[in-house]
Design a protein around this motif. Structure first.
Motif, PDB file in Angstrom:
ATOM      1  N   UNK A  64      39.915  36.819  41.327  1.00  0.00           N
ATOM      2  CA  UNK A  64      40.241  35.662  40.486  1.00  0.00           C
ATOM      3  C   UNK A  64      39.208  35.806  39.230  1.00  0.00           C
ATOM      4  N   UNK A  65      38.130  36.416  39.221  1.00  0.00           N
ATOM      5  CA  UNK A  65      37.101  36.842  38.195  1.00  0.00           C
ATOM      6  C   UNK A  65      37.962  37.741  37.209  1.00  0.00           C
ATOM      7  N   UNK A  66      38.478  38.946  37.897  1.00  0.00           N
ATOM      8  CA  UNK A  66      39.174  40.063  36.956  1.00  0.00           C
ATOM      9  C   UNK A  66      40.226  39.287  36.300  1.00  0.00           C
ATOM     10  N   UNK A  67      41.064  38.641  37.025  1.00  0.00           N
ATOM     11  CA  UNK A  67      42.224  38.121  36.363  1.00  0.00           C
ATOM     12  C   UNK A  67      41.766  37.162  35.283  1.00  0.00           C
ATOM     13  N   UNK A  68      40.545  36.528  35.328  1.00  0.00           N
ATOM     14  CA  UNK A  68      40.293  35.595  34.299  1.00  0.00           C
ATOM     15  C   UNK A  68      39.847  36.423  32.923  1.00  0.00           C
ATOM     16  N   UNK A  69      39.075  37.604  33.234  1.00  0.00           N
ATOM     17  CA  UNK A  69      38.854  38.403  32.245  1.00  0.00           C
ATOM     18  C   UNK A  69      39.859  39.267  31.519  1.00  0.00           C
ATOM     19  N   UNK A  70      40.914  39.582  32.215  1.00  0.00           N
ATOM     20  CA  UNK A  70      42.181  40.376  31.657  1.00  0.00           C
ATOM     21  C   UNK A  70      43.001  39.379  30.961  1.00  0.00           C
ATOM     22  N   UNK A  71      43.220  38.107  31.350  1.00  0.00           N
ATOM     23  CA  UNK A  71      43.904  37.446  30.823  1.00  0.00           C
ATOM     24  C   UNK A  71      43.638  36.973  29.303  1.00  0.00           C
ATOM     25  N   UNK A  72      42.247  36.894  28.931  1.00  0.00           N
ATOM     26  CA  UNK A  72      41.943  36.767  27.717  1.00  0.00           C
ATOM     27  C   UNK A  72      42.653  35.452  27.103  1.00  0.00           C
ATOM     28  N   UNK A  73      43.232  35.738  25.829  1.00  0.00           N
ATOM     29  CA  UNK A  73      43.740  34.491  25.359  1.00  0.00           C
ATOM     30  C   UNK A  73      45.519  34.532  25.253  1.00  0.00           C
ATOM     31  N   UNK A  74      46.083  35.339  26.382  1.00  0.00           N
ATOM     32  CA  UNK A  74      47.437  35.417  26.415  1.00  0.00           C
ATOM     33  C   UNK A  74      48.027  34.032  26.575  1.00  0.00           C
ATOM     34  N   UNK A  75      48.980  33.910  25.731  1.00  0.00           N
ATOM     35  CA  UNK A  75      49.765  32.088  25.874  1.00  0.00           C
ATOM     36  C   UNK A  75      50.557  32.482  26.863  1.00  0.00           C
ATOM     37  N   UNK A  76      51.224  33.517  27.288  1.00  0.00           N
ATOM     38  CA  UNK A  76      52.459  33.438  28.261  1.00  0.00           C
ATOM     39  C   UNK A  76      51.756  33.291  29.529  1.00  0.00           C
ATOM     40  N   UNK A  77      50.332  33.347  29.901  1.00  0.00           N
ATOM     41  CA  UNK A  77      50.016  33.146  31.279  1.00  0.00           C
ATOM     42  C   UNK A  77      49.296  31.774  31.284  1.00  0.00           C
ATOM     43  N   UNK A  78      49.930  30.814  32.061  1.00  0.00           N
ATOM     44  CA  UNK A  78      49.298  29.541  32.188  1.00  0.00           C
ATOM     45  C   UNK A  78      47.863  29.394  32.808  1.00  0.00           C
ATOM     46  N   UNK A  79      47.684  30.297  33.734  1.00  0.00           N
ATOM     47  CA  UNK A  79      46.238  30.285  34.340  1.00  0.00           C
ATOM     48  C   UNK A  79      46.238  31.364  35.042  1.00  0.00           C
ATOM     49  N   UNK A  80      44.976  31.771  35.736  1.00  0.00           N
ATOM     50  CA  UNK A  80      44.897  32.601  36.703  1.00  0.00           C
ATOM     51  C   UNK A  80      45.577  32.488  37.903  1.00  0.00           C
ATOM     52  N   UNK A  81      45.934  31.174  38.213  1.00  0.00           N
ATOM     53  CA  UNK A  81      46.636  30.998  39.680  1.00  0.00           C
ATOM     54  C   UNK A  81      48.116  31.411  39.692  1.00  0.00           C
ATOM     55  N   UNK A  82      48.765  31.831  38.302  1.00  0.00           N
ATOM     56  CA  UNK A  82      49.966  32.199  38.341  1.00  0.00           C
ATOM     57  C   UNK A  82      49.911  33.729  37.706  1.00  0.00           C
ATOM     58  N   UNK A  83      48.789  34.174  37.843  1.00  0.00           N
ATOM     59  CA  UNK A  83      48.677  35.703  37.525  1.00  0.00           C
ATOM     60  C   UNK A  83      48.701  36.660  38.630  1.00  0.00           C
TER      61      UNK A  83
END
Length: 328
Positions: A64-83
């Motif tokens: 979860x921590x890694x997903x939050x970091x890599x998600x950045x400000x990508x508007x196409x990813x709603x949240x880490x739960x969908x990553x």
């Protein structure tokens, strides 16, 4: 360059992963090494004391921590739960390089034999009977999906034994896969399996014969894998010392085996980078996973995570840095 070491259990892939990592680092290159095997032995092969390895934060335990970091400000990813592990980067994602500022290295890596070592982590008591090892390796797949490596930079990944990496698109994330094979029927069997699965996906496989004692062993490998046989690594007193817990300098490695490591580096360096293909394959396997299981598991339209205008590479890395800066 991103390099995988694969092969059957006991083939020597972890030993060769460690030797290749040391060889690159000793030559002054920037190297990251990832232990992505269910049997976590790469750190030990690199000479890291057990107490330091025990304190190494596992990538697979902090997904979860890694997903939050890599998600950045990508508007196409709603949240880490969908990553999911195959979610590709897009504009706004935090891309990584191999500089000292890499936040994944700072958080999850330690220095080992001149390289940065990270580990996916072993099974825990909570995993037994309820989880597969892909949940651990998914963190390494996300890392590789978001990593832009440059000239003279290398990521060496010790894969889990056999052909287990084909459960996702992980096997397409590498510029070269070194398939370590002993001169036995079981040794070459994993190569055939790997080659069959990878045939339609542009995966570059080079077979490294290991524990090769004579010309008959080399001829056996050549008979069964043909031109895929790239080089051979002979029986080694140096390796036997490693297996006993010693870690002599590479200058003590047998000259022919040292030449094999140099040839492997040269072969990797000769492979052209194709960021468009890397991006395309990542998207392809993300959409496959979305249709097969991930869409239903997350309840989200994961196809919408694909940014059709995005291509990985140095330009994308520069744009990510300009937008997001370096996390503290």
């Amino acid at each position: 360059m991103k390099i995988a070491f694969a092969g059957k259990g006991g083939s020597g892939k972890t030993t060769l992963s460690a030797l290749f990592t040391r060889f690159l680092a000793d030559a002054g290159h920037t190297v990251a090494a990832i232990d992505a095997d269910i049997n976590q032995n790469l750190g030990q092969a690199l000479g890291v004391p057990a107490e330091r390895l025990a304190a190494l934060p596992p990538l697979g335990g902090h997904l979860a921590e890694i997903k939050g970091l890599l998600r950045g400000a990508n508007p196409r990813i709603d949240g880490i739960e969908t990553m999911v592990k195959t979610t590709p980067p897009g504009r706004g994602s935090r891309l990584l390089d191999l500089s000292p500022d890499n936040p994944v290295h700072r958080r999850f890596g330690i220095r080992a034999a001149g390289a940065v070592l990270m580990a996916t982590g072993p099974f825990t008591e909570e995993d037994l009977g309820v989880a597969c090892y892909h949940s651990k390796v998914g963190a390494a797949e996300l890392y590789l999906n978001h990593l832009v490596d440059g000239a003279g930079e290398y990521v060496v990944v010790d894969m889990t034994a056999g052909a287990d990496s084909f459960a996702s698109g992980l096997f397409t994330r590498f510029d070269v896969t070194f398939l370590v094979a002993e001169p036995t029927l079981r040794g070459v069997g994993v190569y055939r399996q790997y080659a069959d699965y990878a045939r339609d996906h542009g995966v570059r496989i080079m077979v490294i014969g290991n524990k090769v004692e004579d010309e008959a062993d080399e001829a056996f490998l050549r008979e069964h894998v043909g031109d895929a046989l790239a080089a051979c690594f002979g029986r080694s007193r140096f390796v036997r010392s490693m297996e006993k817990g010693a870690h002599p300098g590479l200058g003590e490695l047998e000259p022919e085996n040292l030449k094999t490591l140099a040839w492997m580096r040269d072969a990797v360096d000769a492979v052209p980078k194709d960021w468009a293909a890397f991006t395309r394959q990542g998207v392809e396997f993300h959409l496959r996973n979305a249709e097969a299981w991930a869409g239903a598991a997350t309840g989200a339209d994961l196809g919408a995570q694909v940014d059709p205008e995005f291509v990985m590479g140095p330009e994308a890395l520069a744009a990510s840095r300009a937008l997001l800066g370096t996390p503290t």
